[in-house]
Design a protein around this motif. Structure first.
Motif, short mmCIF file in Angstrom:
data_model
loop_
_atom_site.label_atom_id
_atom_site.label_comp_id
_atom_site.label_asym_id
_atom_site.label_seq_id
_atom_site.Cartn_x
_atom_site.Cartn_y
_atom_site.Cartn_z
N ALA A 1 7.96 -26.31 74.40
CA ALA A 1 8.89 -27.13 73.62
C ALA A 1 8.22 -28.46 73.30
O ALA A 1 7.58 -29.06 74.17
CB ALA A 1 10.19 -27.36 74.38
N ILE A 2 8.35 -28.90 72.07
CA ILE A 2 7.83 -30.19 71.65
C ILE A 2 9.00 -31.05 71.21
O ILE A 2 9.86 -30.57 70.46
CB ILE A 2 6.76 -30.05 70.53
N CYS A 3 9.06 -32.26 71.71
CA CYS A 3 10.18 -33.15 71.41
C CYS A 3 9.65 -34.45 70.81
O CYS A 3 9.14 -35.30 71.55
CB CYS A 3 10.98 -33.46 72.68
N PRO A 4 9.72 -34.59 69.49
CA PRO A 4 9.29 -35.85 68.87
C PRO A 4 10.25 -36.97 69.27
O PRO A 4 11.46 -36.77 69.30
CB PRO A 4 9.38 -35.56 67.37
N LEU A 5 9.71 -38.14 69.57
CA LEU A 5 10.53 -39.27 69.97
C LEU A 5 10.72 -40.24 68.82
O LEU A 5 9.78 -40.52 68.07
CB LEU A 5 9.86 -40.00 71.15
N ARG A 6 11.94 -40.74 68.68
CA ARG A 6 12.28 -41.75 67.68
C ARG A 6 11.87 -41.35 66.27
O ARG A 6 11.35 -42.14 65.50
CB ARG A 6 11.64 -43.09 68.06
N GLN A 7 12.11 -40.08 65.92
CA GLN A 7 11.76 -39.57 64.60
C GLN A 7 13.00 -39.00 63.92
O GLN A 7 13.82 -38.38 64.58
CB GLN A 7 10.71 -38.46 64.72
N GLU A 8 13.09 -39.21 62.63
CA GLU A 8 14.21 -38.63 61.88
C GLU A 8 14.02 -37.14 61.66
O GLU A 8 14.98 -36.39 61.61
CB GLU A 8 14.35 -39.34 60.53
N ARG A 9 12.76 -36.71 61.52
CA ARG A 9 12.47 -35.30 61.25
C ARG A 9 11.69 -34.70 62.41
O ARG A 9 10.68 -35.26 62.84
CB ARG A 9 11.67 -35.17 59.95
N LEU A 10 12.16 -33.58 62.89
CA LEU A 10 11.49 -32.89 64.00
C LEU A 10 10.42 -31.92 63.51
O LEU A 10 9.47 -31.61 64.22
CB LEU A 10 12.52 -32.12 64.82
N THR A 11 10.57 -31.44 62.29
CA THR A 11 9.74 -30.36 61.76
C THR A 11 8.24 -30.65 61.78
O THR A 11 7.48 -29.75 62.15
CB THR A 11 10.20 -29.99 60.34
N PRO A 12 7.75 -31.82 61.40
CA PRO A 12 6.29 -32.00 61.38
C PRO A 12 5.61 -31.76 62.73
O PRO A 12 4.57 -31.09 62.79
CB PRO A 12 6.12 -33.46 60.93
N ALA A 13 6.19 -32.24 63.80
CA ALA A 13 5.58 -32.03 65.12
C ALA A 13 5.66 -30.56 65.53
O ALA A 13 4.70 -30.01 66.08
CB ALA A 13 6.26 -32.90 66.17
N ILE A 14 6.78 -29.93 65.26
CA ILE A 14 6.95 -28.51 65.61
C ILE A 14 5.95 -27.66 64.85
O ILE A 14 5.29 -26.79 65.42
CB ILE A 14 8.40 -28.05 65.35
N GLU A 15 5.81 -27.92 63.56
CA GLU A 15 4.86 -27.14 62.75
C GLU A 15 3.42 -27.39 63.18
O GLU A 15 2.61 -26.47 63.19
CB GLU A 15 5.05 -27.47 61.27
N ALA A 16 3.10 -28.62 63.57
CA ALA A 16 1.74 -28.92 64.05
C ALA A 16 1.42 -28.11 65.30
O ALA A 16 0.32 -27.55 65.42
CB ALA A 16 1.60 -30.42 64.32
#
Length: 82
Positions: free
Chosen positions: A8-23
Motif C-alpha cells: 500500500a502506498i499512501c501519499p501525504l498532503r496530496q489532493e490526488r492519490l493516483t500519481p504515487a499509486i501509478e508510479a
C-alpha cells in the motif's frame, strides 16, 4: 523462492492519490511482477529477490514526486487472492 506481497502506498498532503499509486505499480511491473490492484492495496506474486528489488524501486519512484508512506507485507506461505 516464490513469495507474495501486499503493498500500500499512501501519499501525504496530496489532493490526488493516483500519481504515487501509478508510479508504484509501474515499478512493480517493470520488474516483471504479476500485479493485482485492489481497492486499498496491490498484490504481487513473484520471486522474493525480485519483489524486494521492485519495492526499493517503487518507493524511490513514488518518494521522488511527493511525501509517501509505503507498507508491505511479504509471505512465502500465503496464497495470493483470486
Amino acid at each position: 523462492m516464490v513469495a507474495s506481497a501486499q503493498i500500500a502506498i499512501c501519499p501525504l498532503r496530496q489532493e490526488r492519490l493516483t500519481p504515487a499509486i501509478e508510479a508504484v505499480q509501474q515499478a512493480l511491473q517493470s520488474h516483471g511482477l504479476d500485479i493485482r490492484p485492489g481497492p486499498m492495496s496491490t498484490y504481487v506474486l513473484g520471486e522474493a529477490d525480485t519483489i524486494f528489488a521492485a519495492l526499493q524501486a517503487a518507493f524511490a519512484r513514488a518518494a521522488t514526486k511527493e511525501h509517501v508512506v509505503m507498507t508491505a507485507t511479504i509471505s512465502n506461505a500465503c496464497p495470493i487472492p483470486d
